[in-house]
Motif scaffolding. Structure first.
Motif, PDB file in Angstrom:
ATOM      1  N   SER A  29       0.676  -1.176   0.007  1.00  0.00           N
ATOM      2  CA  SER A  29      -0.010  -0.033   0.088  1.00  0.00           C
ATOM      3  C   SER A  29       0.763   1.217   0.052  1.00  0.00           C
ATOM      4  O   SER A  29       1.916   1.341   0.945  1.00  0.00           O
ATOM      5  N   VAL A  33      -1.020   6.685   0.485  1.00  0.00           N
ATOM      6  CA  VAL A  33      -1.371   8.072  -0.080  1.00  0.00           C
ATOM      7  C   VAL A  33      -2.266   7.802  -1.361  1.00  0.00           C
ATOM      8  O   VAL A  33      -2.224   6.979  -1.950  1.00  0.00           O
ATOM      9  N   LYS A  34      -3.036   8.948  -1.558  1.00  0.00           N
ATOM     10  CA  LYS A  34      -3.913   8.892  -2.760  1.00  0.00           C
ATOM     11  C   LYS A  34      -3.072   9.483  -3.920  1.00  0.00           C
ATOM     12  O   LYS A  34      -2.355  10.453  -3.804  1.00  0.00           O
ATOM     13  N   ALA A  35      -3.243   8.727  -4.910  1.00  0.00           N
ATOM     14  CA  ALA A  35      -2.370   8.959  -6.091  1.00  0.00           C
ATOM     15  C   ALA A  35      -3.128   8.413  -7.451  1.00  0.00           C
ATOM     16  O   ALA A  35      -3.657   7.241  -7.229  1.00  0.00           O
ATOM     17  N   ASN A  36      -2.582   8.833  -8.479  1.00  0.00           N
ATOM     18  CA  ASN A  36      -3.084   8.314  -9.817  1.00  0.00           C
ATOM     19  C   ASN A  36      -2.053   7.442 -10.388  1.00  0.00           C
ATOM     20  O   ASN A  36      -0.961   7.976 -10.681  1.00  0.00           O
ATOM     21  N   THR A  45       4.567   7.037  -9.211  1.00  0.00           N
ATOM     22  CA  THR A  45       3.509   8.220  -9.255  1.00  0.00           C
ATOM     23  C   THR A  45       4.214   9.267  -9.754  1.00  0.00           C
ATOM     24  O   THR A  45       5.255   9.305 -10.348  1.00  0.00           O
ATOM     25  N   LYS A  89      -1.570  14.604 -13.409  1.00  0.00           N
ATOM     26  CA  LYS A  89      -0.739  14.415 -12.158  1.00  0.00           C
ATOM     27  C   LYS A  89      -0.450  12.667 -12.186  1.00  0.00           C
ATOM     28  O   LYS A  89      -0.595  12.162 -11.326  1.00  0.00           O
TER      29      LYS A  89
END
Length: 379
Positions: free
Chosen positions: A104, A107-110, A126, A158
């Motif tokens: 994991s 963090v929130k990421a594309n 990322t 991003k």
């Protein structure tokens, strides 16, 4: 009388010499005053590396075995076919596959990165981080973080699409782009930054999310952002050891017959577009790099740029060492739907002996083109 005359002539000659030297020196100084001052290096973001529980430099300093299990770039091989010779997973057992471990990011990421796998380590990215994870346990080896300075003013997606791994005579290196207009090299064993080179100007709206490829001491990378009014596509090669730019090729020509496939550019509607944003293919036998290009800009306003708009919606073949045009294959004339080529091309050798370049765009078609003649084989 003779002596006085001689001294007079000597003083006159000395005076003329001094005046000449003074005038020459004054002219030189005046020219220097008007020279442009040296360029000031652009601000660079801050890099940091975090070591994880699986970090172990001694076990990670092995050179790449080049084995079948390695996946050293976005499409595994330079031909872009993504073929793996591994045979452990078959049609008979694929339904029995189950997760062994997970990692994991926290963090929130594309996450659009292709996975690079070398010697039991998985590498992925990322937009602002690079990860090295143990392929067996999913334990973190290291994480490299990058904080923009300044942040790119126009970076709506991003994203970053991954890395390229290259084993060199001195050391191995990982390469990736950064959306503040940079290409950088990292140490695969430690995650430390080895170099960071300026590749473009983020103030124009261009970014560098593509997964580069590296070959023969060179790193190949193009810019993205070809939907924006100020971004003109180009392909570049950087020295793998130093990061110095070796060549740059404009994917939108300004001269010759190809340039005449565009209307004249204006301040309101400049000639822009044709960027690349996924990855690339390379023929190692001929030393030709194949670059997929996007649509011309602006999208959806066809009447402002009639014509074929070369070299948009094309696969552009460049001499990998010199950066000169070998040929191009335009798959769709006058793309104004944002149907740009969405994946790296594949270099295919058919059973019938044909050498094809195969590419697909967002228009729903796969195009096969004979590399030698440029003839369309299928679509």
């Amino acid at each position: 009388m003779t002596t006085r005359s001689h001294h007079t002539r000597f003083r006159a000659h000395a005076t003329r010499t001094c005046i000449t030297i003074f005038v020459f020196a004054s002219a030189a100084c005046s020219q220097l005053v008007f020279l442009k001052p040296p360029s000031v290096p652009r601000r660079k973001g801050t890099s940091s590396t975090t070591r994880g529980p699986a970090f172990g430099a001694s076990s990670m300093q092995r050179a790449s075995t080049g084995g079948d299990a390695d996946w050293p770039m976005y499409n595994r091989g330079y031909d872009g076919t993504r073929f793996s010779p591994l045979a452990q997973i078959t049609a008979a057992n694929v339904a029995t596959l189950a997760p062994v471990c997970t990692y994991s990011l926290g963090v929130k990421a594309n996450l659009q990165s292709g996975i690079v796998a070398v010697d039991g380590t998985l590498y992925f990215t990322t937009a602002v981080a690079t990860y090295a994870v143990d392929a067996t346990t999913c334990a973190l080896r290291w994480k490299h973080g990058y904080d923009y300075a300044p942040k790119p003013p126009f970076d709506p997606n991003k994203v970053n699409r991954g890395l390229a791994y290259l084993a060199g005579p001195d050391r191995a290196r990982l390469f990736r782009g950064a959306n503040d207009g940079r290409v950088m090299a990292l140490d695969p064993a430690t995650g430390e930054e080895l170099w960071s080179a300026v590749a473009g100007d983020p103030s124009t709206g261009e970014t560098f999310p593509a997964a580069p490829i590296a070959w023969n001491g060179l790193v190949f990378m193009g810019n993205a952002g070809g939907d924006n009014f100020a971004v003109k596509g180009r392909m570049m090669a950087f020295d793998a050891t130093t990061g110095g730019r070796v060549w740059s090729f404009d994917l939108l020509p300004e001269n010759g017959a190809a340039a005449r496939t565009w209307p004249q550019g204006t301040e309101r509607f400049p000639k822009v577009g044709g960027a690349s944003w996924t990855s690339y293919a390379l023929d190692t036998a001929t030393g030709v790099v194949y670059t997929p290009t996007g649509n011309a800009a602006p999208d959806f306003i066809a009447e402002v740029r009639p014509g074929r708009n070369l070299y948009t919606y094309s696969v552009v073949a460049l001499d990998a060492r010199e950066g000169t045009l070998r040929t191009f294959y335009q798959l769709l004339d006058h793309d104004y739907h944002d149907w740009d080529i969405a994946a790296a091309p594949s270099l295919v050798h058919t059973r019938a002996g044909q050498q094809l370049v195969v590419a697909a765009g967002k228009d729903g078609h796969v195009y096969g083109t004979d590399r030698a003649s440029g003839s369309r084989i299928y679509a």
